[in-house]
Design a protein around this motif. Structure first.
Motif, PDB file in Angstrom:
ATOM      1  N   ARG A   1       0.807  -1.216   0.000  1.00  0.00           N
ATOM      2  CA  ARG A   1       0.000   0.000   0.000  1.00  0.00           C
ATOM      3  C   ARG A   1       0.840   1.266   0.000  1.00  0.00           C
ATOM      4  O   ARG A   1       0.314   2.369   0.074  1.00  0.00           O
ATOM      5  N   ALA A   2       2.153   1.114  -0.070  1.00  0.00           N
ATOM      6  CA  ALA A   2       3.045   2.279   0.000  1.00  0.00           C
ATOM      7  C   ALA A   2       2.972   3.076  -1.299  1.00  0.00           C
ATOM      8  O   ALA A   2       3.134   2.518  -2.387  1.00  0.00           O
ATOM      9  N   ASP A   3       2.730   4.378  -1.169  1.00  0.00           N
ATOM     10  CA  ASP A   3       2.676   5.250  -2.342  1.00  0.00           C
ATOM     11  C   ASP A   3       3.924   6.146  -2.396  1.00  0.00           C
ATOM     12  O   ASP A   3       3.867   7.267  -2.891  1.00  0.00           O
ATOM     13  N   PHE A   4       5.035   5.645  -1.873  1.00  0.00           N
ATOM     14  CA  PHE A   4       6.284   6.401  -1.864  1.00  0.00           C
ATOM     15  C   PHE A   4       7.404   5.500  -2.360  1.00  0.00           C
ATOM     16  O   PHE A   4       7.268   4.270  -2.398  1.00  0.00           O
ATOM     17  N   GLU A   5       8.513   6.094  -2.716  1.00  0.00           N
ATOM     18  CA  GLU A   5       9.626   5.339  -3.285  1.00  0.00           C
ATOM     19  C   GLU A   5      10.853   5.307  -2.391  1.00  0.00           C
ATOM     20  O   GLU A   5      11.823   4.615  -2.692  1.00  0.00           O
ATOM     21  N   ALA A   6      10.840   6.076  -1.303  1.00  0.00           N
ATOM     22  CA  ALA A   6      11.999   6.108  -0.402  1.00  0.00           C
ATOM     23  C   ALA A   6      11.538   6.424   1.006  1.00  0.00           C
ATOM     24  O   ALA A   6      10.490   7.043   1.223  1.00  0.00           O
ATOM     25  N   ILE A   7      12.334   5.970   1.973  1.00  0.00           N
ATOM     26  CA  ILE A   7      12.125   6.283   3.388  1.00  0.00           C
ATOM     27  C   ILE A   7      13.359   7.027   3.874  1.00  0.00           C
ATOM     28  O   ILE A   7      14.481   6.526   3.740  1.00  0.00           O
ATOM     29  N   LEU A   8      13.158   8.222   4.404  1.00  0.00           N
ATOM     30  CA  LEU A   8      14.266   9.035   4.891  1.00  0.00           C
ATOM     31  C   LEU A   8      14.323   8.942   6.408  1.00  0.00           C
ATOM     32  O   LEU A   8      13.349   9.251   7.097  1.00  0.00           O
ATOM     33  N   VAL A   9      15.471   8.507   6.920  1.00  0.00           N
ATOM     34  CA  VAL A   9      15.694   8.345   8.358  1.00  0.00           C
ATOM     35  C   VAL A   9      16.881   9.211   8.744  1.00  0.00           C
ATOM     36  O   VAL A   9      17.841   9.336   7.977  1.00  0.00           O
ATOM     37  N   TYR A  10      16.829   9.817   9.925  1.00  0.00           N
ATOM     38  CA  TYR A  10      17.914  10.719  10.323  1.00  0.00           C
ATOM     39  C   TYR A  10      19.256   9.999  10.330  1.00  0.00           C
ATOM     40  O   TYR A  10      20.208  10.412   9.682  1.00  0.00           O
TER      41      TYR A  10
ATOM     42  N   ILE B   1      11.603  -0.087  -2.224  1.00  0.00           N
ATOM     43  CA  ILE B   1      11.707   1.181  -1.498  1.00  0.00           C
ATOM     44  C   ILE B   1      13.067   1.248  -0.812  1.00  0.00           C
ATOM     45  O   ILE B   1      13.439   0.341  -0.058  1.00  0.00           O
ATOM     46  N   THR B   2      13.796   2.323  -1.070  1.00  0.00           N
ATOM     47  CA  THR B   2      15.142   2.488  -0.519  1.00  0.00           C
ATOM     48  C   THR B   2      15.080   3.278   0.786  1.00  0.00           C
ATOM     49  O   THR B   2      14.346   4.259   0.897  1.00  0.00           O
ATOM     50  N   VAL B   3      15.873   2.852   1.762  1.00  0.00           N
ATOM     51  CA  VAL B   3      15.999   3.568   3.034  1.00  0.00           C
ATOM     52  C   VAL B   3      17.252   4.433   2.965  1.00  0.00           C
ATOM     53  O   VAL B   3      18.347   3.929   2.694  1.00  0.00           O
ATOM     54  N   HIS B   4      17.107   5.721   3.183  1.00  0.00           N
ATOM     55  CA  HIS B   4      18.234   6.654   3.173  1.00  0.00           C
ATOM     56  C   HIS B   4      18.486   7.152   4.593  1.00  0.00           C
ATOM     57  O   HIS B   4      17.553   7.610   5.274  1.00  0.00           O
ATOM     58  N   TYR B   5      19.738   7.081   5.031  1.00  0.00           N
ATOM     59  CA  TYR B   5      20.132   7.599   6.344  1.00  0.00           C
ATOM     60  C   TYR B   5      20.763   8.967   6.117  1.00  0.00           C
ATOM     61  O   TYR B   5      21.918   9.092   5.713  1.00  0.00           O
ATOM     62  N   CYS B   6      19.991  10.008   6.420  1.00  0.00           N
ATOM     63  CA  CYS B   6      20.344  11.354   5.970  1.00  0.00           C
ATOM     64  C   CYS B   6      21.594  11.910   6.625  1.00  0.00           C
ATOM     65  O   CYS B   6      22.354  12.655   5.986  1.00  0.00           O
ATOM     66  N   ALA B   7      21.838  11.616   7.893  1.00  0.00           N
ATOM     67  CA  ALA B   7      22.954  12.223   8.614  1.00  0.00           C
ATOM     68  C   ALA B   7      24.208  11.364   8.609  1.00  0.00           C
ATOM     69  O   ALA B   7      25.218  11.752   9.218  1.00  0.00           O
ATOM     70  N   GLU B   8      24.179  10.213   7.962  1.00  0.00           N
ATOM     71  CA  GLU B   8      25.364   9.362   7.912  1.00  0.00           C
ATOM     72  C   GLU B   8      26.306   9.829   6.802  1.00  0.00           C
ATOM     73  O   GLU B   8      25.889  10.474   5.833  1.00  0.00           O
TER      74      GLU B   8
END
Length: 496
Positions: free
Chosen positions: A59-68, A94-101
């Protein structure tokens, strides 16, 4: 997200994520936030669980997950658990991005190694913090300060400052106001103290707990929670060392959200004479000797023989059935001796008609109800509301304007694995609102809340599924902030 005392941390993290999204051309569709929740497990992290459910359910309508950063994804004690949840997302495209790494989560050997190290470091941070917190709590116990929990009948919680000077008595659900404040136990009202001493006197004269409970109920007595006395509540008064002034900690531990463990007395942290005693130490020791003697004189075979006799007489077994018998040890003795009540049942040839965990969960939820009501009272008072709590029914009168009843709904699973909840509204109390707390799978923490106005509720019983249509889900909330806002006061000038 970080805990509430770190006032600006969640906002700072979200702002950083927003800058990352803008820089990399992402549009943020929605935010999943579990403010102040532990990252050790998924329990209590309802937003993350909902996100993963949407991913797994397609049911996900997004392509990425942004995590700190990696630690915000979780401080799982098994590093593979965090990797598994990320793998579930990646498998769904869906790709998980670690924004502060300082690395891109691109699947390269370098990023994979760094992620693994970061996950291990996040778990180790929690383990190290747990050791430090436990050591600090033990020091406070040894200094005579109370570490959580209700005071109990005949006792009250007193808040003191860092120098030990008394500040104010805390009511049920209230907490200390400053980090430097501490809490100690003091004797409660004279009538309750006299009742506690009378319980010991009756017990030492040969009267068993069941008869003492019947005597107190016959005189109109009630426990500190406004409920009738039972054999178990009388037994608790007779065996808890706080009544003799001892401060005891670590009898039960649940470190790092792992399995609950009942610790042997050798691991307890005890401060003798930390509080003003309600009963004399020699009287307490005589009562404890009687209680312990009842279980020490039985070997395993004798315990099982008593259990078999009870089964024949009662026709069924449960912890409540065992605890209400005066002529045999309590259910806790069977748990300690045989590892669990289920194993003791099997040894006498008894199989419960229903899942035994159901009974355990119900007992845990009954014990949880006063805590939930107390937290609601605290939330209403925090926004400036006034709350009148009926000690007999727990019905809340808010600002003298409306009444509220709190009910807890146990999670059940169908044969197909679907989630179900049943609600029974307190029609006899006729509250203006019913706050229904839906428990999560496992019945350990609240999943969400339904604020149900009586004017719209025509049935005394409701059956809820995961999705119920707008007629019911229109009253669903992830937290109770909206409900608390109903009690909020504003000055005349602000309203104008």
């Amino acid at each position: 997200m970080s805990t509430e005392p770190q006032t600006f941390s969640p906002e700072n993290q979200l702002a950083f994520i927003g800058r990352f999204a803008e820089k990399h051309g992402f549009e943020i569709l929605r935010v999943y936030e579990d403010a102040g929740r532990s990252g050790l497990t998924l329990e209590g992290r309802d937003s993350l669980r909902r996100l993963l459910s949407e991913v797994e359910g397609g049911r996900a309508d997004f392509e990425a997950i942004l995590v700190y950063d990696v630690s915000r994804w979780g401080r799982f004690q098994d590093a593979d658990e965090g990797a598994y949840h990320e793998h579930v997302c990646r498998r769904a495209g869906i790709t998980v991005h670690y924004c502060a790494e300082q690395f891109d989560n691109d699947g390269s050997i370098g990023s994979t190694l760094l992620k693994t190290v970061k996950r291990l470091m996040a778990g180790e941070y929690s383990r190290d913090l747990s050791v430090k917190v436990f050591a600090g709590q033990c020091r406070l116990i040894e200094k005579g300060f109370r570490q959580g929990g209700m005071a109990g009948y005949g006792l009250r919680r007193l808040m003191v400052d860092e120098h030990g000077a008394a500040k104010t008595e805390l009511r049920l659900g209230e907490r200390k106001s400053l980090q430097t404040d501490r809490v100690i136990l003091v004797p409660g009202p004279e009538a309750e103290v006299a009742t506690v001493r009378r319980i010991y006197a009756l017990f030492l004269s040969g009267e068993p707990e069941r008869e003492i409970a019947d005597r107190l109920n016959g005189e109109g007595g009630r426990t500190d929670l406004g409920r009738p006395w039972t054999r178990g509540t009388v037994h608790q008064v007779l065996t808890n060392p706080k009544y003799v002034g001892d401060n005891v900690y670590n009898r039960v531990s649940n470190k790092l959200k792992q399995r609950r463990v009942v610790n042997p007395p050798g691991l307890w942290v005890v401060a003798k004479g930390a509080f003003e005693p309600v009963v004399a130490s020699d009287i307490f020791e005589k009562a404890r000797a009687i209680v312990e003697g009842r279980s020490r004189r039985y070997d395993d075979a004798e315990l099982l023989e008593l259990l078999a006799q009870l089964l024949e007489a009662a026709g069924a077994l449960s912890s409540l059935v065992i605890d209400e018998r005066d002529d045999m040890p309590s259910s806790s003795v069977y748990r300690r001796r045989f590892g669990s009540l289920l194993r003791a049942y099997r040894l006498v040839g008894y199989t419960p008609d229903r899942d035994y965990r159901y009974l355990e969960e119900n007992r845990r939820l009954r014990a949880l109800h006063p805590e939930v009501v107390g937290s609601v009272v605290e939330g209403l008072e925090r926004v400036g509301g006034t709350v009148d709590r009926d000690p007999a029914t727990d019905l809340l009168g808010v600002n003298g304007e409306f009444t509220t009843s709190i009910v807890i709904s146990r999670h059940r699973s169908t044969a197909a694995g679907s989630s179900r909840w049943r609600l029974r509204l307190d029609a006899g109390l006729a509250p203006d609102f019913t706050v229904a707390v839906r428990m999560n799978p496992g019945n350990e923490t609240p999943l969400d809340y339904y604020v149900l106005p009586s004017i719209d509720m025509t049935e005394p019983r409701l059956r809820l599924a995961e999705r119920n249509g707008f007629s019911l889900d229109g009253y669903r909330f992830d937290d109770l902030d909206f409900f608390y806002s109903l009690a909020k006061r504003a000055s005349f000038t602000e309203a104008a």
